[in-house]
Design a protein around this motif. Structure first.
Motif, PDB file in Angstrom:
ATOM      1  N   ASP A 165       6.742 -13.660   9.600  1.00 21.01           N
ATOM      2  CA  ASP A 165       7.297 -12.310   9.446  1.00 21.01           C
ATOM      3  C   ASP A 165       8.694 -12.345   8.817  1.00 21.01           C
ATOM      4  O   ASP A 165       9.061 -11.446   8.051  1.00 21.01           O
ATOM      5  N   PRO A 217      -4.920 -10.790   6.807  1.00 22.14           N
ATOM      6  CA  PRO A 217      -4.194 -11.040   8.058  1.00 22.14           C
ATOM      7  C   PRO A 217      -5.085 -11.322   9.277  1.00 22.14           C
ATOM      8  O   PRO A 217      -4.755 -12.182  10.084  1.00 22.14           O
ATOM      9  N   GLU A 260      -9.921   7.783   4.404  1.00 18.20           N
ATOM     10  CA  GLU A 260     -10.898   7.358   3.409  1.00 18.20           C
ATOM     11  C   GLU A 260     -11.614   8.511   2.725  1.00 18.20           C
ATOM     12  O   GLU A 260     -12.392   8.295   1.802  1.00 18.20           O
ATOM     13  N   PRO A 296      -4.232  -1.402  -0.956  1.00 15.91           N
ATOM     14  CA  PRO A 296      -2.995  -2.173  -1.118  1.00 15.91           C
ATOM     15  C   PRO A 296      -2.941  -2.730  -2.551  1.00 15.91           C
ATOM     16  O   PRO A 296      -3.953  -3.180  -3.073  1.00 15.91           O
ATOM     17  N   GLN A 327      -6.524   4.620  12.197  1.00 16.16           N
ATOM     18  CA  GLN A 327      -7.753   5.169  11.640  1.00 16.16           C
ATOM     19  C   GLN A 327      -8.764   5.567  12.725  1.00 16.16           C
ATOM     20  O   GLN A 327      -9.362   6.634  12.668  1.00 16.16           O
ATOM     21  N   GLN A 330       0.852  -1.193   0.000  1.00 16.07           N
ATOM     22  CA  GLN A 330       0.000   0.000   0.000  1.00 16.07           C
ATOM     23  C   GLN A 330       0.889   1.246   0.000  1.00 16.07           C
ATOM     24  O   GLN A 330       1.751   1.405   0.857  1.00 16.07           O
ATOM     25  N   VAL A 386       0.760  -8.825   4.294  1.00 12.52           N
ATOM     26  CA  VAL A 386       0.751 -10.233   3.906  1.00 12.52           C
ATOM     27  C   VAL A 386      -0.660 -10.723   3.573  1.00 12.52           C
ATOM     28  O   VAL A 386      -1.642 -10.251   4.163  1.00 12.52           O
ATOM     29  N   ARG A 387      -0.765 -11.607   2.621  1.00  8.64           N
ATOM     30  CA  ARG A 387      -2.007 -12.290   2.261  1.00  8.64           C
ATOM     31  C   ARG A 387      -1.721 -13.768   2.106  1.00  8.64           C
ATOM     32  O   ARG A 387      -0.590 -14.154   1.780  1.00  8.64           O
ATOM     33  N   TYR A 423      -7.377   4.222   1.712  1.00 11.73           N
ATOM     34  CA  TYR A 423      -8.155   3.884   0.518  1.00 11.73           C
ATOM     35  C   TYR A 423      -8.455   5.108  -0.341  1.00 11.73           C
ATOM     36  O   TYR A 423      -8.631   4.990  -1.534  1.00 11.73           O
ATOM     37  N   GLU A 482      -3.099   6.754   8.840  1.00  8.31           N
ATOM     38  CA  GLU A 482      -3.369   5.480   8.172  1.00  8.31           C
ATOM     39  C   GLU A 482      -4.868   5.200   8.117  1.00  8.31           C
ATOM     40  O   GLU A 482      -5.576   5.389   9.100  1.00  8.31           O
ATOM     41  N   GLY A 483      -5.361   4.804   6.976  1.00 12.29           N
ATOM     42  CA  GLY A 483      -6.788   4.496   6.852  1.00 12.29           C
ATOM     43  C   GLY A 483      -7.616   5.721   6.514  1.00 12.29           C
ATOM     44  O   GLY A 483      -8.794   5.801   6.857  1.00 12.29           O
ATOM     45  N   GLU A 541       3.872   0.046   2.346  1.00 12.99           N
ATOM     46  CA  GLU A 541       3.831  -0.948   3.418  1.00 12.99           C
ATOM     47  C   GLU A 541       3.504  -2.318   2.833  1.00 12.99           C
ATOM     48  O   GLU A 541       2.538  -2.460   2.075  1.00 12.99           O
ATOM     49  N   ASN A 598       5.622  -5.291   8.879  1.00 12.02           N
ATOM     50  CA  ASN A 598       5.054  -5.288  10.225  1.00 12.02           C
ATOM     51  C   ASN A 598       5.751  -6.307  11.106  1.00 12.02           C
ATOM     52  O   ASN A 598       6.076  -7.401  10.667  1.00 12.02           O
ATOM     53  N   ASP A 615       3.211   1.556  15.049  1.00  7.96           N
ATOM     54  CA  ASP A 615       1.985   1.343  14.284  1.00  7.96           C
ATOM     55  C   ASP A 615       0.760   1.507  15.187  1.00  7.96           C
ATOM     56  O   ASP A 615       0.852   1.366  16.405  1.00  7.96           O
ATOM     57  N   ASP A 616      -0.380   1.797  14.571  1.00 11.31           N
ATOM     58  CA  ASP A 616      -1.666   1.830  15.276  1.00 11.31           C
ATOM     59  C   ASP A 616      -1.664   2.789  16.449  1.00 11.31           C
ATOM     60  O   ASP A 616      -2.310   2.534  17.471  1.00 11.31           O
TER      61      ASP A 616
HETATM   62  P1  C2E Z   1      -1.687  -2.280   9.838  1.00 15.19           P
HETATM   63  O1  C2E Z   1      -0.236  -2.553   9.898  1.00 15.19           O
HETATM   64  O2  C2E Z   1      -2.213  -1.158  10.655  1.00 15.19           O
HETATM   65  O3  C2E Z   1      -1.996  -2.095   8.290  1.00 15.19           O
HETATM   66  C1  C2E Z   1      -3.011  -1.275   7.793  1.00 15.19           C
HETATM   67  C2  C2E Z   1      -4.275  -2.038   7.551  1.00 15.19           C
HETATM   68  O4  C2E Z   1      -5.315  -1.123   7.237  1.00 15.19           O
HETATM   69  C3  C2E Z   1      -4.206  -2.987   6.336  1.00 15.19           C
HETATM   70  O5  C2E Z   1      -5.105  -4.065   6.575  1.00 15.19           O
HETATM   71  C4  C2E Z   1      -4.739  -2.092   5.230  1.00 15.19           C
HETATM   72  O6  C2E Z   1      -5.230  -2.826   4.124  1.00 15.19           O
HETATM   73  C5  C2E Z   1      -5.842  -1.393   5.961  1.00 15.19           C
HETATM   74  N1  C2E Z   1      -6.210  -0.097   5.348  1.00 15.19           N
HETATM   75  C6  C2E Z   1      -5.421   0.764   4.684  1.00 15.19           C
HETATM   76  N2  C2E Z   1      -6.092   1.864   4.309  1.00 15.19           N
HETATM   77  C7  C2E Z   1      -7.364   1.702   4.737  1.00 15.19           C
HETATM   78  C8  C2E Z   1      -8.558   2.503   4.653  1.00 15.19           C
HETATM   79  O7  C2E Z   1      -8.577   3.590   4.092  1.00 15.19           O
HETATM   80  N3  C2E Z   1      -9.671   2.001   5.230  1.00 15.19           N
HETATM   81  C9  C2E Z   1      -9.681   0.793   5.866  1.00 15.19           C
HETATM   82  N4  C2E Z   1     -10.826   0.363   6.394  1.00 15.19           N
HETATM   83  N5  C2E Z   1      -8.577   0.002   5.969  1.00 15.19           N
HETATM   84  C10 C2E Z   1      -7.432   0.458   5.414  1.00 15.19           C
HETATM   85  P2  C2E Z   1      -4.673  -5.579   6.395  1.00 15.19           P
HETATM   86  O8  C2E Z   1      -3.790  -5.738   5.202  1.00 15.19           O
HETATM   87  O9  C2E Z   1      -5.894  -6.414   6.485  1.00 15.19           O
HETATM   88  O10 C2E Z   1      -3.751  -5.843   7.659  1.00 15.19           O
HETATM   89  C11 C2E Z   1      -4.283  -5.791   8.947  1.00 15.19           C
HETATM   90  C12 C2E Z   1      -3.201  -5.856   9.989  1.00 15.19           C
HETATM   91  O11 C2E Z   1      -2.541  -7.121   9.955  1.00 15.19           O
HETATM   92  C13 C2E Z   1      -2.090  -4.837   9.788  1.00 15.19           C
HETATM   93  O12 C2E Z   1      -2.515  -3.586  10.261  1.00 15.19           O
HETATM   94  C14 C2E Z   1      -0.976  -5.447  10.609  1.00 15.19           C
HETATM   95  O13 C2E Z   1      -1.144  -5.186  11.979  1.00 15.19           O
HETATM   96  C15 C2E Z   1      -1.216  -6.916  10.369  1.00 15.19           C
HETATM   97  N6  C2E Z   1      -0.295  -7.401   9.319  1.00 15.19           N
HETATM   98  C16 C2E Z   1      -0.373  -7.301   7.972  1.00 15.19           C
HETATM   99  N7  C2E Z   1       0.672  -7.896   7.372  1.00 15.19           N
HETATM  100  C17 C2E Z   1       1.463  -8.362   8.381  1.00 15.19           C
HETATM  101  C18 C2E Z   1       2.702  -9.083   8.427  1.00 15.19           C
HETATM  102  O14 C2E Z   1       3.361  -9.420   7.410  1.00 15.19           O
HETATM  103  N8  C2E Z   1       3.180  -9.402   9.686  1.00 15.19           N
HETATM  104  C19 C2E Z   1       2.508  -9.052  10.824  1.00 15.19           C
HETATM  105  N9  C2E Z   1       3.048  -9.412  12.017  1.00 15.19           N
HETATM  106  N10 C2E Z   1       1.363  -8.391  10.816  1.00 15.19           N
HETATM  107  C20 C2E Z   1       0.839  -8.048   9.610  1.00 15.19           C
END
Ligand code: C2E
Ligand code: MG
Ligand code: MG
Ligand code: MG
Length: 283
Positions: free
Chosen positions: A91, A74, A240, A264, A204, A45, A62-63, A259, A237-238, A59, A118, A180-181
């Motif tokens: 990771d 995730p 919209e 992403p 967000q 993304q 992972v899928r 978004y 982050e996030g 960023e 991450n 993060d977050d």
């Molecule tokens: P994160 O690191 O806070 O990543 C941002 C998440 O918010 C991503 O969800 C992204 O797709 C989503 N996002 C981005 N922009 C928007 C938006 O405008 N609106 C909304 N509703 N969502 C948005 P994703 O890809 O489902 O990942 C969720 C979480 O999973 C990530 O949050 C992170 O904490 C974790 N994650 C993802 N990949 C990895 C990884 O390789 N390793 C680890 N340990 N955690 C991961």
């Protein structure tokens, strides 16, 4: 009825335990097979600068392309993997994918912008974890400045001293570290007192009601100002909507990911962005 006798309970627990063990070793097998057959992949993304409107990095997210269940995000597997000690290997695998990508881009003469991965903050408490990160990146001969570690806040950690020293090590080697977050609940402010980082990623939920919540605006404005005083970059982050983006930009927020600007992307789509340096974040 059997369960109500002492022996019944025992048998019941033993069965449950067996089930759990079976599931666990099964999960490990499934995970191992998925790793080997390349079912895990990343999307990227984009992150944009409010000041220039240009791409500043991406960023890696992972899928899992599950053979039966289809595409998993995730939230559908990370908590389970974390519980069963499979998140570190995952990771590390993601880090490896990103290293290979950065190396390929360098060889192809593409512009080089940092990619973040991450990492659960809990990983960093594992002895010498930071050394495994460094040696993996060095194995692929990737410039440390191109690698950013996003620490996700899944846990409340008490050992701030250890965490601080790990982050100091990573940063002294040129890696970028982001929190993060931020604002999602796990003592973010406390961390800022003791730990040095490069970037704050505002969650967000922290600014979602920004347009209607005047009190919230004051808090966020001060968080951004505080970050600035600490030399920390802020990314929202996030995002919209344009309204949110405008407000955050006017408060001095440095960058944006959401978004409204981009979902992403598949790696090939992100590569097209990399190759074309026109500003895309308009306000
Ligand atoms: P994160 O690191 O806070 O990543 C941002 C998440 O918010 C991503 O969800 C992204 O797709 C989503 N996002 C981005 N922009 C928007 C938006 O405008 N609106 C909304 N509703 N969502 C948005 P994703 O890809 O489902 O990942 C969720 C979480 O999973 C990530 O949050 C992170 O904490 C974790 N994650 C993802 N990949 C990895 C990884 O390789 N390793 C680890 N340990 N955690 C991961
Ligand atoms: Mg993240
Ligand atoms: Mg986040
Ligand atoms: Mg988040």
């Amino acid at each position: 009825a059997l369960k109500e006798t002492k022996q019944g309970w025992y048998l019941f627990y033993e069965e449950a335990l067996k089930d759990q063990l079976l599931e666990e070793s099964e999960l490990e097998n499934v995970f191992g097979k998925a790793l080997r057959s390349g079912e895990f992949f990343i999307q990227i993304q984009p992150k944009y600068s409010f000041a220039t409107g240009r791409l500043i990095g991406g960023e890696a997210l992972v899928r899992w392309k599950h053979p039966e269940k289809g595409l998993l995000t995730p939230s559908q597997f990370i908590p389970l993997f974390e519980k069963h000690n499979l998140l570190i290997p995952l990771d590390m695998y993601v880090l490896k994918l990103v290293c290979k990508l950065l190396k390929r881009w360098e060889e192809e003469g593409k512009p080089l912008l940092p990619i973040s991965v991450n990492q659960s903050r809990a990983h960093l408490l594992v002895t010498d974890y930071e050394e495994s990160l460094v040696s993996l990146v060095d194995h692929f001969n990737v410039d440390h400045h191109l690698m950013e570690f996003e620490l996700t806040e899944t846990l409340f950690l008490h050992d701030m001293t250890h965490l601080a020293s790990v982050l100091t090590t990573l940063r002294s080697q040129g890696f970028l570290v982001s929190l993060d977050d931020f604002g999602s609940g796990y003592s973010s402010l406390t961390m800022l007192k003791d730990v040095q980082i490069d970037v704050i990623k505002m969650d967000q939920g922290f600014f979602t009601d920004l347009t209607s919540n005047e009190q919230g605006r004051v808090v966020i404005q001060h968080v951004i100002a505080m970050a600035k005083d600490l030399g920390i970059t802020t990314i929202a982050e996030g995002v919209e909507s344009e309204e949110q983006a405008r407000m955050l930009a006017s408060m001095g927020c440095d960058g944006v990911q959401g978004y409204f600007y981009s979902q992403p992307l598949e790696v090939s789509e992100y590569e097209q962005l990399l190759a074309d340096d026109t500003p895309r974040c308009f306000l």
